[in-house]
Design a protein around this motif. Structure first.
Motif, mmCIF file in Angstrom:
data_model
loop_
_atom_site.group_PDB
_atom_site.id
_atom_site.type_symbol
_atom_site.label_atom_id
_atom_site.label_comp_id
_atom_site.label_asym_id
_atom_site.label_seq_id
_atom_site.Cartn_x
_atom_site.Cartn_y
_atom_site.Cartn_z
ATOM 1 N N VAL A 40 -27.232 -20.047 16.747
ATOM 2 C CA VAL A 40 -26.634 -19.716 15.460
ATOM 3 C C VAL A 40 -25.230 -20.304 15.358
ATOM 4 N N TYR A 41 -24.432 -20.084 16.381
ATOM 5 C CA TYR A 41 -23.056 -20.569 16.314
ATOM 6 C C TYR A 41 -22.975 -22.070 16.554
ATOM 7 N N HIS A 42 -24.031 -22.628 17.116
ATOM 8 C CA HIS A 42 -24.045 -24.085 17.220
ATOM 9 C C HIS A 42 -24.218 -24.711 15.835
ATOM 10 N N PHE A 43 -25.160 -24.183 15.081
ATOM 11 C CA PHE A 43 -25.432 -24.774 13.766
ATOM 12 C C PHE A 43 -24.444 -24.296 12.705
ATOM 13 N N PHE A 44 -23.854 -23.138 12.919
ATOM 14 C CA PHE A 44 -22.916 -22.601 11.924
ATOM 15 C C PHE A 44 -21.615 -22.189 12.611
ATOM 16 N N PRO A 45 -20.797 -23.175 12.957
ATOM 17 C CA PRO A 45 -19.547 -22.880 13.672
ATOM 18 C C PRO A 45 -18.634 -21.996 12.828
ATOM 19 N N GLY A 46 -18.833 -22.021 11.528
ATOM 20 C CA GLY A 46 -18.004 -21.187 10.651
ATOM 21 C C GLY A 46 -18.395 -19.719 10.703
ATOM 22 N N GLY A 47 -19.408 -19.394 11.498
ATOM 23 C CA GLY A 47 -19.779 -18.000 11.677
ATOM 24 C C GLY A 47 -20.544 -17.429 10.502
ATOM 25 N N LYS A 48 -20.418 -16.152 10.327
ATOM 26 C CA LYS A 48 -21.226 -15.436 9.352
ATOM 27 C C LYS A 48 -21.000 -15.947 7.926
ATOM 28 N N GLN A 49 -19.765 -16.279 7.617
ATOM 29 C CA GLN A 49 -19.482 -16.732 6.260
ATOM 30 C C GLN A 49 -20.222 -18.031 5.954
ATOM 31 N N GLU A 50 -20.160 -18.970 6.885
ATOM 32 C CA GLU A 50 -20.844 -20.239 6.643
ATOM 33 C C GLU A 50 -22.353 -20.021 6.543
ATOM 34 N N LEU A 51 -22.851 -19.122 7.373
ATOM 35 C CA LEU A 51 -24.283 -18.831 7.337
ATOM 36 C C LEU A 51 -24.672 -18.182 6.008
ATOM 37 N N ALA A 52 -23.828 -17.306 5.515
ATOM 38 C CA ALA A 52 -24.121 -16.654 4.234
ATOM 39 C C ALA A 52 -24.151 -17.669 3.099
ATOM 40 N N VAL A 53 -23.239 -18.612 3.131
ATOM 41 C CA VAL A 53 -23.232 -19.643 2.094
ATOM 42 C C VAL A 53 -24.531 -20.445 2.146
ATOM 43 N N ALA A 54 -24.949 -20.817 3.348
ATOM 44 C CA ALA A 54 -26.205 -21.560 3.491
ATOM 45 C C ALA A 54 -27.380 -20.726 3.008
ATOM 46 N N ALA A 55 -27.341 -19.427 3.294
ATOM 47 C CA ALA A 55 -28.435 -18.551 2.871
ATOM 48 C C ALA A 55 -28.504 -18.474 1.349
ATOM 49 N N ILE A 56 -27.338 -18.367 0.721
ATOM 50 C CA ILE A 56 -27.327 -18.304 -0.741
ATOM 51 C C ILE A 56 -27.845 -19.599 -1.339
ATOM 52 N N ARG A 57 -27.396 -20.711 -0.792
ATOM 53 C CA ARG A 57 -27.865 -21.991 -1.326
ATOM 54 C C ARG A 57 -29.376 -22.136 -1.135
ATOM 55 N N HIS A 58 -29.874 -21.648 -0.024
ATOM 56 C CA HIS A 58 -31.323 -21.689 0.191
ATOM 57 C C HIS A 58 -32.040 -20.852 -0.867
ATOM 58 N N GLY A 59 -31.548 -19.646 -1.084
ATOM 59 C CA GLY A 59 -32.165 -18.791 -2.095
ATOM 60 C C GLY A 59 -32.077 -19.407 -3.480
ATOM 61 N N GLU A 60 -30.978 -20.056 -3.725
ATOM 62 C CA GLU A 60 -30.800 -20.707 -5.031
ATOM 63 C C GLU A 60 -31.869 -21.768 -5.251
ATOM 64 N N LYS A 61 -32.044 -22.637 -4.270
ATOM 65 C CA LYS A 61 -33.022 -23.723 -4.412
ATOM 66 C C LYS A 61 -34.431 -23.159 -4.561
ATOM 67 N N GLU A 62 -34.717 -22.132 -3.755
ATOM 68 C CA GLU A 62 -36.048 -21.552 -3.793
ATOM 69 C C GLU A 62 -36.377 -21.025 -5.191
ATOM 70 N N PHE A 63 -35.433 -20.252 -5.757
ATOM 71 C CA PHE A 63 -35.705 -19.693 -7.075
ATOM 72 C C PHE A 63 -35.661 -20.784 -8.148
ATOM 73 N N ALA A 64 -34.802 -21.772 -7.947
ATOM 74 C CA ALA A 64 -34.735 -22.861 -8.932
ATOM 75 C C ALA A 64 -36.071 -23.591 -9.010
ATOM 76 N N ASP A 65 -36.688 -23.827 -7.872
ATOM 77 C CA ASP A 65 -37.993 -24.493 -7.879
ATOM 78 C C ASP A 65 -39.025 -23.655 -8.634
ATOM 79 N N GLU A 66 -39.010 -22.359 -8.345
ATOM 80 C CA GLU A 66 -39.949 -21.467 -9.009
ATOM 81 C C GLU A 66 -39.691 -21.462 -10.522
ATOM 82 N N LEU A 67 -38.418 -21.366 -10.864
ATOM 83 C CA LEU A 67 -38.041 -21.311 -12.278
ATOM 84 C C LEU A 67 -38.496 -22.581 -12.993
ATOM 85 N N ARG A 68 -38.225 -23.726 -12.384
ATOM 86 C CA ARG A 68 -38.605 -24.987 -13.005
ATOM 87 C C ARG A 68 -40.111 -25.038 -13.231
#
Lengths: 209, 209
Positions: free
Chosen positions: B55-83
């Motif tokens: 986890v810390y290898h891929f997200f050196p920024g820690g929990k905050q960086e991981l949360a941002v990636a998680a949100i962006r993932h959720g965004e893309k997922e719902f955007a695909d569904e919405l489209r």
DNA sequence: TCCCTTCTAGAACGAACGCTCTATCCAGTG
DNA sequence: CACTGGATAGAGCGTTCGTTCTAGAAGGGA
């Protein structure tokens, strides 16, 4: 008055409230901003100028019981505001627009930090704490009933008023959320205009589409 | 493919995804249900079948960086569904109704636990973690643009489409929230009907009120 | 063969968590 | 005066938190 003589400095930012009230209000405010898991009991007790002992004295059920009390407090607070605004306008559509304006003012005044007092607390505990979820559901139902009664008073049919009350509350919540996240009150202004138009459409004697 | 040869059992509930993808997807799913503060890094690493080191290898920024990636993932997922849903219907009003139905299905299928992947994460961190809030704001803006473009394609005026896109996203979010809290899909069904009527009102050639 | 980079692995740290516990204070009652 | 019970006070419990750190394992190029 049993406890007032025991207030220490009596000053502080809390006025002459009892300890229990200070704890509930502080918990409500903090959970509104930081959610359930983000708010610690110790932080609540400190900011409420109470001690841990007092918190667990008044809320033996611990954090969960305190969260339920906080949600109910937020529910009543917003219900009072909602009632006042809804009754302050002759036209129900204008009343709803006034609601969106009030929500936008509150958000802006808090620098987009203070959103719905129920949402943040309830969302972080989705299903994990049944009491909290139940209290949140009751809050939504209460607010919806206030809108429903206002629409009925304006002459709308029961079914129309019922459905519209659902959408009014949903849209107010969603627009407040979108405004908070975007730090921009455009979602609330658009919501106000559209809700007003929807209500006008269902007014007695209005042209049906 | 660089890392695939290194997958251990290759089995598990994660298919052949790389470690980084497993972490992001797990983080997104957990934060969707439990919020930012309610989700621990260790829980994420365990459920993703990764280790803390990864986890810390891929997200050196820690929990905050991981949360941002998680949100962006959720965004893309719902955007695909919405489209997909928006393009799957000829009529834009029907398309929005289909959206509410899809949201209701997803909620019910998860026992009213999986709501909007962005809301729960963003709400608990209101203002505390600027990166998270910015990512959430971008998610809302992206979804709104999808709705806007669909309405424009249906012939709506630019201003109308812009305002309606705001209200469609706000109302979808709010109705999903209300449905989740109330464990009842009525908010979503009412939202669908009312949004459809609003869109019809703004169709070219429709009667203006 | 050796080295270097990439990725995995998990022990360990200080801090904070929710909560329990005992001790103290004070108004009211006899 | 002693006693009682509501309220206050905070040290301390075991656990978990986010994070850091060192060590090892697996390919690629020399």
């Amino acid at each position: 008055m049993k406890t007032s003589a025991r207030q220490r400095g009596a000053a502080g930012p809390h006025g002459a409230l009892g300890t229990r009230d200070r704890i509930v209000r502080t918990a409500s405010r903090l959970m509104q901003r930081q959610g359930y898991d983000g708010t610690g009991i110790k932080q609540i007790s400190q900011e409420a100028e109470a001690t841990l002992g007092s918190v667990y004295h008044f809320f033996p059920g611990g954090k969960q019981e305190l969260a339920v009390a906080a949600i109910r407090h937020g529910e009543k607070e917003f219900a009072d505001e909602l009632r006042e605004i809804l009754d302050g306008e002759d036209d129900p559509a204008e009343a709803v627009v006034a609601c969106t304006r009030r929500l936008a003012e509150g958000l802006r005044a808090s620098d987009w930090v203070d959103g719905c007092p129920v949402t943040a607390t309830a969302l972080g505990t989705a299903g994990r704490v049944p009491d909290v979820q139940r209290a949140a559901a009751e809050a939504f139902a209460h607010w919806r009933r206030l809108v429903f009664e206002r629409l009925r008073r304006a002459g709308l049919a029961e079914d129309d008023a019922h459905d519209l009350a659902h959408t009014v509350i949903s849209t107010l919540e969603g627009a407040e959320l979108a405004a908070q996240v975007s730090q921009d009150d455009r979602p609330l202004r658009a919501a106000g205009r559209h809700l007003a138009r929807l209500i006008d459409l269902h007014r007695p004697g209005a042209a049906r589409s």
